[in-house]
Design a protein around this motif. Sequence first.
Motif, mmCIF file in Angstrom:
data_model
loop_
_atom_site.group_PDB
_atom_site.id
_atom_site.type_symbol
_atom_site.label_atom_id
_atom_site.label_comp_id
_atom_site.label_asym_id
_atom_site.label_seq_id
_atom_site.Cartn_x
_atom_site.Cartn_y
_atom_site.Cartn_z
ATOM 1 N N VAL A 5 0.846 -1.207 0.000
ATOM 2 C CA VAL A 5 0.000 0.000 0.000
ATOM 3 C C VAL A 5 0.881 1.257 0.000
ATOM 4 N N GLY A 6 1.950 1.219 0.773
ATOM 5 C CA GLY A 6 2.869 2.364 0.805
ATOM 6 C C GLY A 6 3.492 2.632 -0.555
ATOM 7 N N GLU A 7 3.864 1.590 -1.258
ATOM 8 C CA GLU A 7 4.504 1.768 -2.569
ATOM 9 C C GLU A 7 3.489 2.228 -3.624
ATOM 10 N N VAL A 8 2.263 1.714 -3.549
ATOM 11 C CA VAL A 8 1.218 2.211 -4.451
ATOM 12 C C VAL A 8 1.007 3.705 -4.200
ATOM 13 N N GLY A 9 1.085 4.106 -2.934
ATOM 14 C CA GLY A 9 0.983 5.524 -2.605
ATOM 15 C C GLY A 9 2.088 6.337 -3.265
ATOM 16 N N GLU A 10 3.286 5.773 -3.346
ATOM 17 C CA GLU A 10 4.391 6.506 -3.976
ATOM 18 C C GLU A 10 4.194 6.617 -5.484
ATOM 19 N N VAL A 11 3.618 5.592 -6.099
ATOM 20 C CA VAL A 11 3.258 5.714 -7.520
ATOM 21 C C VAL A 11 2.216 6.822 -7.695
ATOM 22 N N ALA A 12 1.215 6.831 -6.816
ATOM 23 C CA ALA A 12 0.158 7.845 -6.909
ATOM 24 C C ALA A 12 0.739 9.253 -6.803
ATOM 25 N N GLU A 13 1.731 9.423 -5.924
ATOM 26 C CA GLU A 13 2.339 10.755 -5.760
ATOM 27 C C GLU A 13 2.964 11.266 -7.052
ATOM 28 N N LEU A 14 3.486 10.346 -7.872
ATOM 29 C CA LEU A 14 4.095 10.768 -9.141
ATOM 30 C C LEU A 14 3.049 11.243 -10.146
ATOM 31 N N PHE A 15 1.820 10.750 -10.016
ATOM 32 C CA PHE A 15 0.754 11.091 -10.965
ATOM 33 C C PHE A 15 -0.212 12.155 -10.431
ATOM 34 N N GLN A 16 -0.084 12.551 -9.162
ATOM 35 C CA GLN A 16 -1.200 13.236 -8.505
ATOM 36 C C GLN A 16 -1.517 14.635 -9.039
ATOM 37 N N TRP A 17 -0.537 15.387 -9.454
ATOM 38 C CA TRP A 17 -0.847 16.763 -9.894
ATOM 39 C C TRP A 17 -0.803 16.923 -11.403
ATOM 40 N N LYS A 18 -0.832 15.859 -12.148
ATOM 41 C CA LYS A 18 -0.546 15.934 -13.579
ATOM 42 C C LYS A 18 -1.771 16.026 -14.476
ATOM 43 N N GLY A 19 -2.960 15.861 -13.951
ATOM 44 C CA GLY A 19 -4.105 15.750 -14.850
ATOM 45 C C GLY A 19 -3.920 14.524 -15.722
ATOM 46 N N GLU A 20 -4.648 14.450 -16.827
ATOM 47 C CA GLU A 20 -4.556 13.248 -17.672
ATOM 48 C C GLU A 20 -3.164 13.112 -18.263
ATOM 49 N N VAL A 21 -2.720 11.897 -18.410
ATOM 50 C CA VAL A 21 -1.367 11.573 -18.864
ATOM 51 C C VAL A 21 -1.477 10.649 -20.067
ATOM 52 N N ALA A 22 -0.741 10.963 -21.128
ATOM 53 C CA ALA A 22 -0.839 10.157 -22.359
ATOM 54 C C ALA A 22 0.056 8.929 -22.294
ATOM 55 N N GLU A 23 -0.287 7.926 -23.085
ATOM 56 C CA GLU A 23 0.518 6.706 -23.190
ATOM 57 C C GLU A 23 1.965 7.049 -23.519
ATOM 58 N N GLY A 24 2.891 6.402 -22.843
ATOM 59 C CA GLY A 24 4.314 6.650 -23.084
ATOM 60 C C GLY A 24 4.873 7.835 -22.332
ATOM 61 N N LEU A 25 4.034 8.564 -21.609
ATOM 62 C CA LEU A 25 4.434 9.701 -20.758
ATOM 63 C C LEU A 25 5.296 10.706 -21.514
ATOM 64 N N PRO A 26 4.832 11.212 -22.683
ATOM 65 C CA PRO A 26 5.673 12.077 -23.510
ATOM 66 C C PRO A 26 6.145 13.350 -22.813
ATOM 67 N N ASP A 27 5.391 13.826 -21.810
ATOM 68 C CA ASP A 27 5.749 15.092 -21.161
ATOM 69 C C ASP A 27 6.552 14.910 -19.877
ATOM 70 N N TRP A 28 6.893 13.688 -19.546
ATOM 71 C CA TRP A 28 7.638 13.461 -18.301
ATOM 72 C C TRP A 28 9.136 13.589 -18.553
ATOM 73 N N SER A 29 9.852 14.077 -17.553
ATOM 74 C CA SER A 29 11.310 14.153 -17.641
ATOM 75 C C SER A 29 11.905 12.749 -17.459
ATOM 76 N N GLY A 30 13.173 12.620 -17.868
ATOM 77 C CA GLY A 30 13.856 11.338 -17.672
ATOM 78 C C GLY A 30 13.904 10.951 -16.204
ATOM 79 N N LYS A 31 14.073 11.960 -15.330
ATOM 80 C CA LYS A 31 14.142 11.667 -13.901
ATOM 81 C C LYS A 31 12.796 11.149 -13.385
ATOM 82 N N GLU A 32 11.723 11.768 -13.861
ATOM 83 C CA GLU A 32 10.398 11.306 -13.437
ATOM 84 C C GLU A 32 10.125 9.874 -13.899
ATOM 85 N N LYS A 33 10.525 9.579 -15.130
ATOM 86 C CA LYS A 33 10.317 8.217 -15.641
ATOM 87 C C LYS A 33 11.117 7.196 -14.837
#
Lengths: 145, 145, 145, 145
Positions: free
Chosen positions: A60-88
């Motif tokens: 549950v803690g690790e799922v929470g950490e995944v959620a934190e990476l997505f939480q302020w982004k609004g909809e995200v496209a396949e392949g995460l084209p707008d994410w930085s290398g560090k975020e990926k």
Amino acid sequence: MAKTTEPSPTILENGQPEEQRFTFSQHPTLEDIRKMQAHFTDERDWNQFHQPRNLLLALVGEVGEVAELFQWKGEVAEGLPDWSGKEKEQLSHELSDVLIYLVELAEKCHVDLPQAVLDKMALNRQKYPANKVQGSAKKYTEYQE
Amino acid sequence: MAKTTEPSPTILENGQPEEQRFTFSQHPTLEDIRKMQAHFTDERDWNQFHQPRNLLLALVGEVGEVAELFQWKGEVAEGLPDWSGKEKEQLSHELSDVLIYLVELAEKCHVDLPQAVLDKMALNRQKYPANKVQGSAKKYTEYQE
Amino acid sequence: MAKTTEPSPTILENGQPEEQRFTFSQHPTLEDIRKMQAHFTDERDWNQFHQPRNLLLALVGEVGEVAELFQWKGEVAEGLPDWSGKEKEQLSHELSDVLIYLVELAEKCHVDLPQAVLDKMALNRQKYPANKVQGSAKKYTEYQE
Amino acid sequence: MAKTTEPSPTILENGQPEEQRFTFSQHPTLEDIRKMQAHFTDERDWNQFHQPRNLLLALVGEVGEVAELFQWKGEVAEGLPDWSGKEKEQLSHELSDVLIYLVELAEKCHVDLPQAVLDKMALNRQKYPANKVQGSAKKYTEYQE
């Protein structure tokens, strides 16, 4: 990115050739991961802490950490084209942590996860027949309910 | 239960022979699961719904269903000796659902999950050196922090 | 919908009059909810099951049910204009379940939740000074990290 | 710790006088918290990020942080007698974060959370009649299913 090993292209119904899709590497398998993680836990004498409910809360803690990476982004496209290398890279770490705890939780519960997935997928195919649910969001949602 | 394919027993530090431990089947691999789930989604024309954040919320929902199976049980021993056959089957279904959505989320984020796990495990071995963290809960907790 | 009890309108920085915003009813308070739920649990002799970790897993289960309501919807606008009355009612039930378990978890952990929130909000105001983080997503994300 | 304001002790069925139980402060109310958080968000021009699904993922992230505090501890007794002051403070922060995001999620979904809880508790009393489910774990579990 992993490469497919398919010898010949098969065209999917949506018109996208299979060999152009993103695929995973064939290794390690789930059993390889289970064995590596069991070795990691044994070496540190941590089986005493890795009881089923502890592992579930860790998951549950690790799922929470995944959620934190997505939480302020609004909809995200396949392949995460707008994410930085560090975020990926962070995402690949957090998804891995989820998988590691899921594998160890299944092991400690004596669930043969790879075989269990085959059974569940067979149930899913029965529950959502392709010819009946094909297409609209409405049908999809109703079937989900 | 799956059988190991180890030719000779290796004795672990905790005195439990490796070949008596619970193990997974070697198949399907993560890539096999990815491919089966991609086919399932394609056939139903559901890729339009399987965007990354939708899949993440579906994953959260399935983790919630695993939690519901454990919520009123207090501590649970390895192998779930007190669970009914029906409860164990439900658990195998819910853990499978978590894995299915995790695999599809990784695919749609273009994360090669099997390789990512190898990288993360290497980091974990560096972060928690076996000779330093071995043993007590206190050290373990401190390292976690 | 609840009405505000504000005697005179105050105009917010974003130009939206406070009295037109959605507000909550003043009752029940968190302490009212705690007391009602404690009575509910006492009457059923369920305190034996309502240990902290059991309640936490029950909370995780309820968050999962909230996630299931949002999982296939893509982005959702404020006020849920496209949701059916039945969906909104389900959401109000699931958010309530999350709150009920959160309140009981805090009680069983002896955390005075209303006062704890005041402390945490004061910390948040220090951590994210309005004049520094105001505006762009970039600044916001950096501050979050 | 908060004090009760009950004028006279009432003895509960489990023999524990109500006035000795842990209670919450009467303030802030849920509406107070909603208003404070709305002001916090307005001041920072963050409503653009605080869409329903973003807030839900933020809630999932905070639940994950609560889980991390409990994950390696095995069973935990009421009142957390073995936890350090620092751990208890961290818990009070993380439970507060869950509440803050829950309140803001309800607001942005136009769910009057305090009233919704009253409705849900009435349903729960109907679903689990005290005279029928009283006592054993077996009955409790069956009712949950």
